[in-house]
Design an enzyme around this catalytic site. Structure first.
Site, PDB file in Angstrom:
ATOM      1  N   ASP A  13       0.824  -1.212   0.000  1.00 43.40           N
ATOM      2  CA  ASP A  13       0.000   0.000   0.000  1.00 43.40           C
ATOM      3  C   ASP A  13       0.864   1.270   0.000  1.00 43.40           C
ATOM      4  O   ASP A  13       1.972   1.270   0.531  1.00 43.40           O
ATOM      5  CB  ASP A  13      -0.916  -0.021   1.237  1.00 43.40           C
ATOM      6  CG  ASP A  13      -2.073   0.950   1.098  1.00 43.40           C
ATOM      7  OD1 ASP A  13      -2.375   1.380  -0.035  1.00 43.40           O
ATOM      8  OD2 ASP A  13      -2.682   1.295   2.139  1.00 43.40           O
ATOM      9  N   ASN A  61     -10.868  -2.460  -5.441  1.00 42.70           N
ATOM     10  CA  ASN A  61     -10.094  -1.470  -6.200  1.00 42.70           C
ATOM     11  C   ASN A  61     -10.740  -1.124  -7.541  1.00 42.70           C
ATOM     12  O   ASN A  61     -10.365  -0.127  -8.168  1.00 42.70           O
ATOM     13  CB  ASN A  61      -8.643  -1.936  -6.401  1.00 42.70           C
ATOM     14  CG  ASN A  61      -7.801  -1.874  -5.138  1.00 42.70           C
ATOM     15  OD1 ASN A  61      -6.906  -2.699  -4.927  1.00 42.70           O
ATOM     16  ND2 ASN A  61      -8.054  -0.908  -4.267  1.00 42.70           N
TER      17      ASN A  61
HETATM   18  C1  IPE Z   1      -5.454  -2.632  -0.210  1.00 45.30           C
HETATM   19  O1  IPE Z   1      -5.134  -1.295  -0.346  1.00 45.30           O
HETATM   20  C2  IPE Z   1      -5.331  -3.330  -1.528  1.00 45.30           C
HETATM   21  C3  IPE Z   1      -3.985  -3.424  -2.090  1.00 45.30           C
HETATM   22  C4  IPE Z   1      -2.881  -3.030  -1.533  1.00 45.30           C
HETATM   23  C5  IPE Z   1      -3.918  -4.060  -3.366  1.00 45.30           C
HETATM   24  P1  IPE Z   1      -6.259  -0.160  -0.547  1.00 45.30           P
HETATM   25  O2  IPE Z   1      -5.506   1.112  -0.667  1.00 45.30           O
HETATM   26  O3  IPE Z   1      -7.159  -0.531  -1.637  1.00 45.30           O
HETATM   27  O4  IPE Z   1      -7.064  -0.249   0.815  1.00 45.30           O
HETATM   28  P2  IPE Z   1      -7.932   0.841   1.583  1.00 45.30           P
HETATM   29  O5  IPE Z   1      -8.910   1.396   0.606  1.00 45.30           O
HETATM   30  O6  IPE Z   1      -6.984   1.902   2.075  1.00 45.30           O
HETATM   31  O7  IPE Z   1      -8.562   0.098   2.717  1.00 45.30           O
HETATM   32  C1  IPE Z   2      -1.550   0.259  -3.411  1.00 41.53           C
HETATM   33  O1  IPE Z   2      -1.321   1.616  -3.414  1.00 41.53           O
HETATM   34  C2  IPE Z   2      -1.727  -0.295  -4.792  1.00 41.53           C
HETATM   35  C3  IPE Z   2      -3.090  -0.728  -5.109  1.00 41.53           C
HETATM   36  C4  IPE Z   2      -4.123  -0.647  -4.326  1.00 41.53           C
HETATM   37  C5  IPE Z   2      -3.305  -1.273  -6.430  1.00 41.53           C
HETATM   38  P1  IPE Z   2      -2.519   2.661  -3.434  1.00 41.53           P
HETATM   39  O2  IPE Z   2      -2.864   2.945  -4.835  1.00 41.53           O
HETATM   40  O3  IPE Z   2      -3.632   2.218  -2.575  1.00 41.53           O
HETATM   41  O4  IPE Z   2      -1.823   3.932  -2.798  1.00 41.53           O
HETATM   42  P2  IPE Z   2      -2.455   4.955  -1.766  1.00 41.53           P
HETATM   43  O5  IPE Z   2      -2.973   4.155  -0.618  1.00 41.53           O
HETATM   44  O6  IPE Z   2      -3.533   5.682  -2.500  1.00 41.53           O
HETATM   45  O7  IPE Z   2      -1.322   5.834  -1.376  1.00 41.53           O
HETATM   46 MG    MG Z   3      -4.105   2.463  -0.601  1.00 41.67          MG
END
Ligand code: IPE
Ligand code: IPE
Ligand code: MG
Length: 239
Positions: A13, A61
């Protein structure tokens, strides 16, 4: 505890925030995250950790913008077709967890291909959670079990934890250690069944900065934990 985790999970993340902090687009954060993942997977091979699960894309996502989702889908195709070829030399078996629907055909093909190409590998297993939801995985297992009951190949009294486990997406040991980068302290639907007794670690760094050194630090943290599984430590048993 000096033992190594047998199965480690990484919730990758913080790509978006990493990019924002540098005045870059979110897509550039995902590219940086993918570059880091490649380095990290090479590094993890130096440790004797037989199972690695990574959270690449949650079923939730798909709520993101069309631009971000399609950029990620393209990135997955490039990773599985090209960038992950080194895994073959490393003798890593790649498998996936998640639902197929509504992943684009190109992504599904690249997933099938790398899975097929590495299916006989005898080294570590890399389980990629893509279009994955932990609750969905349990729902899908329940459907499979329901069908077996209906078909008369399973009796209701035979259902136990091992039957549930056999019907999950992949046959994996329980997670020992789950790392979520970026400072968020939640699991966001990641491997709910498998993480029942996992240790958790939440480093503050965004995933593109979670480098080899950070990984080694995480292992040290794991080794400093005291896992009891509901019991008590041997030396305190009779006092
Ligand atoms: C969890 O991260 C999913 C992945 C890292 C692929 P998200 O960024 O989607 O989770 P939330 O929305 O902060 O809970
Ligand atoms: C994790 O990084 C990757 C995926 C969920 C695909 P994020 O895209 O959630 O990054 P933040 O949380 O917005 O910084
Ligand atoms: Mg995230």
């Amino acid at each position: 505890m000096e033992q190594l985790p047998k199965h480690i999970g990484i919730i990758m993340d913080g790509n978006g925030r990493w990019a924002k902090a540098r005045g870059l687009k979110r897509s550039q954060g995902h590219i940086a995250g993918a570059d880091n993942l490649k380095k990290l997977l090479r590094h993890i091979q130096k440790w004797d950790i037989p199972y690695i699960s990574i959270y690449a894309f949650s079923s939730e996502n798909f709520k993101r913008s069309e631009e971000e989702v399609s950029g990620l889908m393209k990135l997955f195709v490039t990773l599985f077709q090209k960038e992950f070829q080194f895994l073959k030399k490393e003798n890593v078996r790649v498998c996936f967890s998640g639902r197929k629907e509504p992943l684009p055909e190109k992504v599904l093909q690249s997933m099938d291909k790398i899975q097929e190409e590495t299916k006989l590998a005898t080294g570590a297993t890399l389980n990629i959670c893509l279009n994955y939801g932990g609750q969905d995985e349990i729902v899908d297992a329940m459907k499979k079990i329901g069908k077996q009951l209906k078909d008369g190949v399973l009796d209701i009294n035979q259902i136990d934890r091992s039957v549930v486990e056999k019907n999950l997406y992949q046959n994996l040991p329980p997670l020992d250690f789950v790392i979520r980068t970026s400072g968020e302290k939640r699991i966001s639907n990641f491997m709910l069944w498998q993480s029942a007794y996992a240790e958790y670690y939440f480093p503050e760094v965004y995933f593109p900065d979670f480098n080899e050194e950070e990984f080694d630090r995480a292992i040290e943290v794991y080794q400093s934990r005291d896992r009891r599984y509901g019991g008590i430590k041997d030396e305190n048993k009779n006092s």
